[in-house]
Design a protein around this motif. Structure first.
Motif, PDB file in Angstrom:
ATOM      1  N   ASP A  22       0.829  -1.214   0.000  1.00 49.13           N
ATOM      2  CA  ASP A  22       0.000   0.000   0.000  1.00 49.13           C
ATOM      3  C   ASP A  22       0.861   1.260   0.000  1.00 49.13           C
ATOM      4  N   LYS A  23       0.187   2.406   0.002  1.00 47.74           N
ATOM      5  CA  LYS A  23       0.871   3.697  -0.055  1.00 47.74           C
ATOM      6  C   LYS A  23       1.704   3.987   1.186  1.00 47.74           C
ATOM      7  N   THR A  24       1.433   3.294   2.293  1.00 45.51           N
ATOM      8  CA  THR A  24       2.242   3.480   3.498  1.00 45.51           C
ATOM      9  C   THR A  24       3.705   3.179   3.225  1.00 45.51           C
ATOM     10  N   LEU A  25       3.964   2.050   2.591  1.00 43.62           N
ATOM     11  CA  LEU A  25       5.336   1.664   2.276  1.00 43.62           C
ATOM     12  C   LEU A  25       5.953   2.647   1.284  1.00 43.62           C
ATOM     13  N   VAL A  26       5.185   3.018   0.253  1.00 45.55           N
ATOM     14  CA  VAL A  26       5.705   3.926  -0.781  1.00 45.55           C
ATOM     15  C   VAL A  26       6.016   5.302  -0.195  1.00 45.55           C
ATOM     16  N   ALA A  27       5.090   5.839   0.593  1.00 47.15           N
ATOM     17  CA  ALA A  27       5.294   7.170   1.176  1.00 47.15           C
ATOM     18  C   ALA A  27       6.488   7.182   2.131  1.00 47.15           C
ATOM     19  N   THR A  28       6.615   6.127   2.946  1.00 50.95           N
ATOM     20  CA  THR A  28       7.752   6.047   3.865  1.00 50.95           C
ATOM     21  C   THR A  28       9.062   5.928   3.099  1.00 50.95           C
ATOM     22  N   LEU A  29       9.059   5.120   2.059  1.00 55.31           N
ATOM     23  CA  LEU A  29      10.251   4.953   1.232  1.00 55.31           C
ATOM     24  C   LEU A  29      10.677   6.286   0.616  1.00 55.31           C
ATOM     25  N   ILE A  30       9.712   7.029   0.097  1.00 57.43           N
ATOM     26  CA  ILE A  30      10.003   8.328  -0.521  1.00 57.43           C
ATOM     27  C   ILE A  30      10.555   9.308   0.509  1.00 57.43           C
ATOM     28  N   LEU A  31       9.942   9.341   1.687  1.00 60.27           N
ATOM     29  CA  LEU A  31      10.429  10.240   2.739  1.00 60.27           C
ATOM     30  C   LEU A  31      11.860   9.900   3.143  1.00 60.27           C
ATOM     31  N   THR A  32      12.183   8.611   3.160  1.00 62.35           N
ATOM     32  CA  THR A  32      13.526   8.179   3.547  1.00 62.35           C
ATOM     33  C   THR A  32      14.571   8.586   2.518  1.00 62.35           C
ATOM     34  N   THR A  33      14.169   8.686   1.261  1.00 61.19           N
ATOM     35  CA  THR A  33      15.127   9.145   0.252  1.00 61.19           C
ATOM     36  C   THR A  33      15.308  10.663   0.313  1.00 61.19           C
ATOM     37  N   ARG A  34      14.394  11.346   0.950  1.00 58.91           N
ATOM     38  CA  ARG A  34      14.473  12.807   1.061  1.00 58.91           C
ATOM     39  C   ARG A  34      15.140  13.251   2.357  1.00 58.91           C
ATOM     40  N   TYR A  35      14.865  12.540   3.446  1.00 54.48           N
ATOM     41  CA  TYR A  35      15.398  12.881   4.759  1.00 54.48           C
ATOM     42  C   TYR A  35      16.211  11.707   5.317  1.00 54.48           C
ATOM     43  N   ARG A  36      16.886  11.954   6.425  1.00 50.10           N
ATOM     44  CA  ARG A  36      17.615  10.874   7.087  1.00 50.10           C
ATOM     45  C   ARG A  36      16.635   9.831   7.609  1.00 50.10           C
ATOM     46  N   ALA A  37      17.095   8.596   7.684  1.00 54.56           N
ATOM     47  CA  ALA A  37      16.214   7.472   8.014  1.00 54.56           C
ATOM     48  C   ALA A  37      15.634   7.564   9.433  1.00 54.56           C
ATOM     49  N   TRP A  38      16.461   7.935  10.403  1.00 54.39           N
ATOM     50  CA  TRP A  38      16.011   7.902  11.803  1.00 54.39           C
ATOM     51  C   TRP A  38      14.854   8.863  12.083  1.00 54.39           C
ATOM     52  N   PRO A  39      14.927  10.152  11.715  1.00 53.05           N
ATOM     53  CA  PRO A  39      13.769  11.015  11.980  1.00 53.05           C
ATOM     54  C   PRO A  39      12.512  10.597  11.211  1.00 53.05           C
ATOM     55  N   VAL A  40      12.689  10.060  10.009  1.00 49.65           N
ATOM     56  CA  VAL A  40      11.529   9.566   9.258  1.00 49.65           C
ATOM     57  C   VAL A  40      10.868   8.429  10.033  1.00 49.65           C
ATOM     58  N   PHE A  41      11.675   7.502  10.497  1.00 46.84           N
ATOM     59  CA  PHE A  41      11.134   6.356  11.228  1.00 46.84           C
ATOM     60  C   PHE A  41      10.428   6.801  12.505  1.00 46.84           C
ATOM     61  N   VAL A  42      11.021   7.752  13.220  1.00 51.23           N
ATOM     62  CA  VAL A  42      10.390   8.269  14.445  1.00 51.23           C
ATOM     63  C   VAL A  42       9.057   8.935  14.119  1.00 51.23           C
ATOM     64  N   GLY A  43       9.037   9.754  13.061  1.00 53.52           N
ATOM     65  CA  GLY A  43       7.814  10.457  12.679  1.00 53.52           C
ATOM     66  C   GLY A  43       6.695   9.523  12.268  1.00 53.52           C
ATOM     67  N   VAL A  44       7.011   8.560  11.411  1.00 54.02           N
ATOM     68  CA  VAL A  44       5.960   7.653  10.937  1.00 54.02           C
ATOM     69  C   VAL A  44       5.492   6.717  12.052  1.00 54.02           C
ATOM     70  N   THR A  45       6.408   6.307  12.922  1.00 55.11           N
ATOM     71  CA  THR A  45       6.036   5.449  14.042  1.00 55.11           C
ATOM     72  C   THR A  45       5.070   6.169  14.978  1.00 55.11           C
TER      73      THR A  45
END
Length: 199
Positions: A22-45
């Motif tokens: 679903d779009k959850t995986l795609v949106a998270t993947l896109i955010l990770t390519t734009r920002y550092r992985a750790w803050p993205v993971f914290v935000g989405v979690t």
């Protein structure tokens, strides 16, 4: 205890299967390519935690929300995201790889985390996984276990996306990623707008 474990396992399995493509995986993947992985993971979690608490707490009542209004809001948010990504992706300021890499690293943690929270909170609102969580919560009368199972499933999907996104970011120039991401976000916006207008 048996019902609680069944509720937990059912929520985890159902949400994981629903969200993996679903779009959850795609949106998270896109955010990770734009920002550092750790803050993205914290935000989405954090976004997933809030969504799961809402879904589990209100159970079947969540299904009564107006689908068209939710789809309209999601369409606007994805459209704004598409505009910002495409504007950056097609900007005339070309920089070398070192500058692009350092630009990704200098985005403040809080900004990246809040952006990730907002995007995923909007994307998940009224989504199939949230409705499923609400339904399972009403069915098993075990909102804590259902909410925990659904949250862990969403976090697992996000973890996969973060790992994949980091690998992509290391191999592809950020401007190209932003262009592709902008097109994907625009597609999500158009789909949500279609749902808002014609569903």
């Amino acid at each position: 205890m048996g019902t609680a474990l069944i509720a937990f396992a059912s929520a985890f399995a159902l949400v994981f299967v629903v969200e993996l493509p679903d779009k959850t995986l795609v949106a998270t993947l896109i955010l990770t390519t734009r920002y550092r992985a750790w803050p993205v993971f914290v935000g989405v979690t954090a976004a997933f935690a809030v969504q799961c608490v809402i879904a589990a707490a209100f159970g079947g009542v969540l299904t009564l929300l107006p689908d068209q209004a939710v789809a309209g809001i999601v369409a606007v948010l994805f459209a704004v995201g598409a505009f910002l990504l495409l504007r950056e992706g097609f900007s005339e300021q070309e920089s070398d790889l070192d500058e692009e890499t350092s630009a990704q690293q200098t985005v403040p943690f809080l900004r990246a985390a809040l952006t990730s929270f907002g995007v995923l909170f909007a994307a998940e609102w009224g989504d199939a996984s949230q409705i499923a969580t609400a339904g399972l919560s009403a069915k098993y009368a075990a909102p804590v276990w259902v909410g925990l199972g659904a949250w862990l499933a969403l976090v697992s999907v996000a973890g996969i996306a973060v790992l994949v996104g980091k690998k992509i970011a290391e191999r592809i120039k950020p401007h190209l990623i932003q262009r592709v991401a902008g097109v994907v976000f625009a597609a999500f916006a158009l789909f949500a707008a279609y749902q808002a207008l014609f569903a």
